[in-house]
Design a protein around this motif. Structure first.
Motif, PDB file in Angstrom:
ATOM      1  N   SER A  44       0.835  -1.190   0.000  1.00  0.00           N
ATOM      2  CA  SER A  44       0.000   0.000   0.000  1.00  0.00           C
ATOM      3  C   SER A  44       0.880   1.254   0.000  1.00  0.00           C
ATOM      4  CB  SER A  44      -0.897  -0.016   1.229  1.00  0.00           C
ATOM      5  OG  SER A  44      -1.723   1.115   1.228  1.00  0.00           O
ATOM      6  N   GLY A  45       0.670   2.143  -0.949  1.00  0.00           N
ATOM      7  CA  GLY A  45       1.420   3.391  -1.036  1.00  0.00           C
ATOM      8  C   GLY A  45       2.688   3.313  -1.858  1.00  0.00           C
ATOM      9  N   ASP A  46       3.099   2.117  -2.298  1.00  0.00           N
ATOM     10  CA  ASP A  46       4.312   1.987  -3.113  1.00  0.00           C
ATOM     11  C   ASP A  46       4.134   2.613  -4.482  1.00  0.00           C
ATOM     12  OD1 ASP A  46       5.821   0.654  -1.266  1.00  0.00           O
ATOM     13  OD2 ASP A  46       5.726  -1.305  -2.256  1.00  0.00           O
ATOM     14  N   GLN A  47       5.179   3.263  -4.943  1.00  0.00           N
ATOM     15  CA  GLN A  47       5.239   3.739  -6.320  1.00  0.00           C
ATOM     16  C   GLN A  47       6.575   3.291  -6.883  1.00  0.00           C
ATOM     17  OE1 GLN A  47       4.392   7.844  -6.913  1.00  0.00           O
ATOM     18  NE2 GLN A  47       2.286   7.629  -6.265  1.00  0.00           N
ATOM     19  N   LYS A  48       6.537   2.480  -7.907  1.00  0.00           N
ATOM     20  CA  LYS A  48       7.741   1.938  -8.527  1.00  0.00           C
ATOM     21  C   LYS A  48       7.630   2.084 -10.033  1.00  0.00           C
ATOM     22  CE  LYS A  48       8.187  -1.696  -5.029  1.00  0.00           C
ATOM     23  NZ  LYS A  48       8.308  -3.132  -4.794  1.00  0.00           N
ATOM     24  N   ARG A  49       8.770   1.972 -10.700  1.00  0.00           N
ATOM     25  CA  ARG A  49       8.767   1.909 -12.162  1.00  0.00           C
ATOM     26  C   ARG A  49       8.429   0.483 -12.568  1.00  0.00           C
ATOM     27  NH1 ARG A  49       8.462   6.240 -15.221  1.00  0.00           N
ATOM     28  NH2 ARG A  49       9.795   5.563 -16.898  1.00  0.00           N
ATOM     29  N   VAL A  50       7.516   0.340 -13.496  1.00  0.00           N
ATOM     30  CA  VAL A  50       7.176  -0.980 -14.017  1.00  0.00           C
ATOM     31  C   VAL A  50       7.428  -0.976 -15.521  1.00  0.00           C
ATOM     32  CG1 VAL A  50       5.527  -1.636 -12.228  1.00  0.00           C
ATOM     33  CG2 VAL A  50       4.734  -0.344 -14.185  1.00  0.00           C
ATOM     34  N   LYS A  51       7.777  -2.146 -16.019  1.00  0.00           N
ATOM     35  CA  LYS A  51       8.129  -2.263 -17.426  1.00  0.00           C
ATOM     36  C   LYS A  51       7.489  -3.528 -17.997  1.00  0.00           C
ATOM     37  CE  LYS A  51      12.287  -1.500 -20.142  1.00  0.00           C
ATOM     38  NZ  LYS A  51      13.738  -1.311 -20.069  1.00  0.00           N
ATOM     39  N   PHE A  52       6.848  -3.360 -19.153  1.00  0.00           N
ATOM     40  CA  PHE A  52       6.194  -4.463 -19.847  1.00  0.00           C
ATOM     41  C   PHE A  52       6.713  -4.526 -21.271  1.00  0.00           C
ATOM     42  CE2 PHE A  52       3.359  -3.312 -16.473  1.00  0.00           C
ATOM     43  CZ  PHE A  52       2.833  -4.508 -16.032  1.00  0.00           C
ATOM     44  N   ARG A  53       6.733  -5.719 -21.842  1.00  0.00           N
ATOM     45  CA  ARG A  53       7.129  -5.953 -23.224  1.00  0.00           C
ATOM     46  C   ARG A  53       5.871  -6.248 -24.030  1.00  0.00           C
ATOM     47  NH1 ARG A  53       8.743 -10.021 -22.040  1.00  0.00           N
ATOM     48  NH2 ARG A  53       8.110 -11.850 -23.092  1.00  0.00           N
ATOM     49  N   VAL A  54       5.758  -5.648 -25.217  1.00  0.00           N
ATOM     50  CA  VAL A  54       4.634  -5.950 -26.102  1.00  0.00           C
ATOM     51  C   VAL A  54       4.879  -7.353 -26.646  1.00  0.00           C
ATOM     52  CG1 VAL A  54       3.333  -5.295 -28.164  1.00  0.00           C
ATOM     53  CG2 VAL A  54       4.312  -3.518 -26.682  1.00  0.00           C
ATOM     54  N   ILE A  75       6.700  -0.886 -22.758  1.00  0.00           N
ATOM     55  CA  ILE A  75       5.899   0.175 -22.149  1.00  0.00           C
ATOM     56  C   ILE A  75       6.369   0.270 -20.709  1.00  0.00           C
ATOM     57  CG2 ILE A  75       3.605   0.843 -21.343  1.00  0.00           C
ATOM     58  CD1 ILE A  75       2.450  -0.354 -23.868  1.00  0.00           C
ATOM     59  N   GLU A  76       6.759   1.477 -20.320  1.00  0.00           N
ATOM     60  CA  GLU A  76       7.299   1.693 -18.984  1.00  0.00           C
ATOM     61  C   GLU A  76       6.642   2.922 -18.376  1.00  0.00           C
ATOM     62  OE1 GLU A  76      11.701   2.156 -16.930  1.00  0.00           O
ATOM     63  OE2 GLU A  76      11.507   2.226 -19.092  1.00  0.00           O
ATOM     64  N   GLY A  77       6.416   2.873 -17.082  1.00  0.00           N
ATOM     65  CA  GLY A  77       5.829   4.022 -16.405  1.00  0.00           C
ATOM     66  C   GLY A  77       5.851   3.848 -14.898  1.00  0.00           C
ATOM     67  N   ASP A  78       5.374   4.866 -14.220  1.00  0.00           N
ATOM     68  CA  ASP A  78       5.285   4.831 -12.759  1.00  0.00           C
ATOM     69  C   ASP A  78       4.026   4.078 -12.362  1.00  0.00           C
ATOM     70  OD1 ASP A  78       7.585   6.389 -12.438  1.00  0.00           O
ATOM     71  OD2 ASP A  78       6.443   8.229 -12.730  1.00  0.00           O
ATOM     72  N   SER A  79       4.164   3.209 -11.394  1.00  0.00           N
ATOM     73  CA  SER A  79       3.019   2.407 -10.962  1.00  0.00           C
ATOM     74  C   SER A  79       2.199   3.157  -9.934  1.00  0.00           C
ATOM     75  CB  SER A  79       3.489   1.089 -10.351  1.00  0.00           C
ATOM     76  OG  SER A  79       4.143   1.354  -9.114  1.00  0.00           O
ATOM     77  N   ALA A  80       0.962   2.787  -9.868  1.00  0.00           N
ATOM     78  CA  ALA A  80       0.058   3.233  -8.812  1.00  0.00           C
ATOM     79  C   ALA A  80      -0.699   1.979  -8.393  1.00  0.00           C
ATOM     80  CB  ALA A  80      -0.892   4.304  -9.327  1.00  0.00           C
ATOM     81  N   TYR A  81      -0.530   1.584  -7.153  1.00  0.00           N
ATOM     82  CA  TYR A  81      -1.163   0.368  -6.655  1.00  0.00           C
ATOM     83  C   TYR A  81      -2.329   0.740  -5.767  1.00  0.00           C
ATOM     84  CZ  TYR A  81      -1.890  -3.886  -3.982  1.00  0.00           C
ATOM     85  OH  TYR A  81      -2.460  -4.974  -3.389  1.00  0.00           O
ATOM     86  N   ASN A  82      -3.488   0.166  -6.038  1.00  0.00           N
ATOM     87  CA  ASN A  82      -4.677   0.410  -5.231  1.00  0.00           C
ATOM     88  C   ASN A  82      -4.950  -0.839  -4.392  1.00  0.00           C
ATOM     89  OD1 ASN A  82      -7.237   0.767  -4.165  1.00  0.00           O
ATOM     90  ND2 ASN A  82      -8.058   1.714  -6.023  1.00  0.00           N
ATOM     91  N   PRO A  83      -4.647  -0.790  -3.082  1.00  0.00           N
ATOM     92  CA  PRO A  83      -4.840  -1.979  -2.245  1.00  0.00           C
ATOM     93  C   PRO A  83      -6.313  -2.349  -2.039  1.00  0.00           C
ATOM     94  CG  PRO A  83      -4.123  -0.123  -0.915  1.00  0.00           C
ATOM     95  CD  PRO A  83      -4.061   0.318  -2.344  1.00  0.00           C
ATOM     96  N   ARG A  84      -7.213  -1.406  -2.222  1.00  0.00           N
ATOM     97  CA  ARG A  84      -8.646  -1.725  -2.063  1.00  0.00           C
ATOM     98  C   ARG A  84      -9.133  -2.681  -3.136  1.00  0.00           C
ATOM     99  NH1 ARG A  84     -10.695   4.301  -0.858  1.00  0.00           N
ATOM    100  NH2 ARG A  84     -10.064   4.375   1.329  1.00  0.00           N
TER     101      ARG A  84
END
Length: 157
Positions: A44-54, A75-84
């Protein structure tokens, strides 16, 4: 005179590459198949860089479609995790293609408007030890997801 001809040839070649990429349009609403590159754990509250390959299309006939040409791009970007909801989102995603991909020479990267999704829902679900209370979720390496494009990308009309 030969140098002028060489310069004109280079300009024509660059124009040809750009015009070919201009017709490789990915329409809004299209879904790019993705696989996660790294496994990560989110709290909860973590923000990390995530990377995916097409991902490469399953049907070889789809390899020359605009989406198929993006296979291998990331595709790479900053993550937003919603624990709910136990779902992961990506903010400000950027699409990058290496020169050895089918569109790499014409498209080296840029912002792409859209969102990670799965089965028509925004965000992708993470694996949670307690589904009703997902304060810690895991994204496994090679997890499948999709990226739904919200604006037409490429060139064209």
């Amino acid at each position: 005179m030969p140098r002028v001809f060489q310069a004109k040839s280079l300009v024509l070649l660059a124009g040809l590459v750009l015009s070919m990429s201009a017709h490789a349009v990915v329409q809004a609403g299209a879904q790019l198949p993705l696989k996660s590159i790294d496994g990560q754990v989110f709290k909860s509250g973590d923000q990390k860089r995530v990377k995916f390959r097409v991902a490469t299309p399953e049907d070889p006939a789809d390899a020359d479609t605009p989406i198929g040409r993006l296979a291998g791009c990331t595709i790479e970007g900053d993550s937003a995790y919603n624990p709910r909801t136990g779902r992961l989102y990506v903010k400000r995603p950027v699409l990058t293609c290496a020169p050895d991909t089918k569109v790499g020479a014409a498209f080296l990267g840029g912002s792409i408007n859209g969102q990670l999704s799965e089965a028509g829902l925004e965000g992708i679900p993470l694996e949670c030890p307690k589904p009703k209370e997902c304060t810690v979720g895991a994204l496994k390496k090679n997890s499948e997801a999709a990226f739904t494009v919200t604006e037409t990308m490429g060139g064209g009309d």
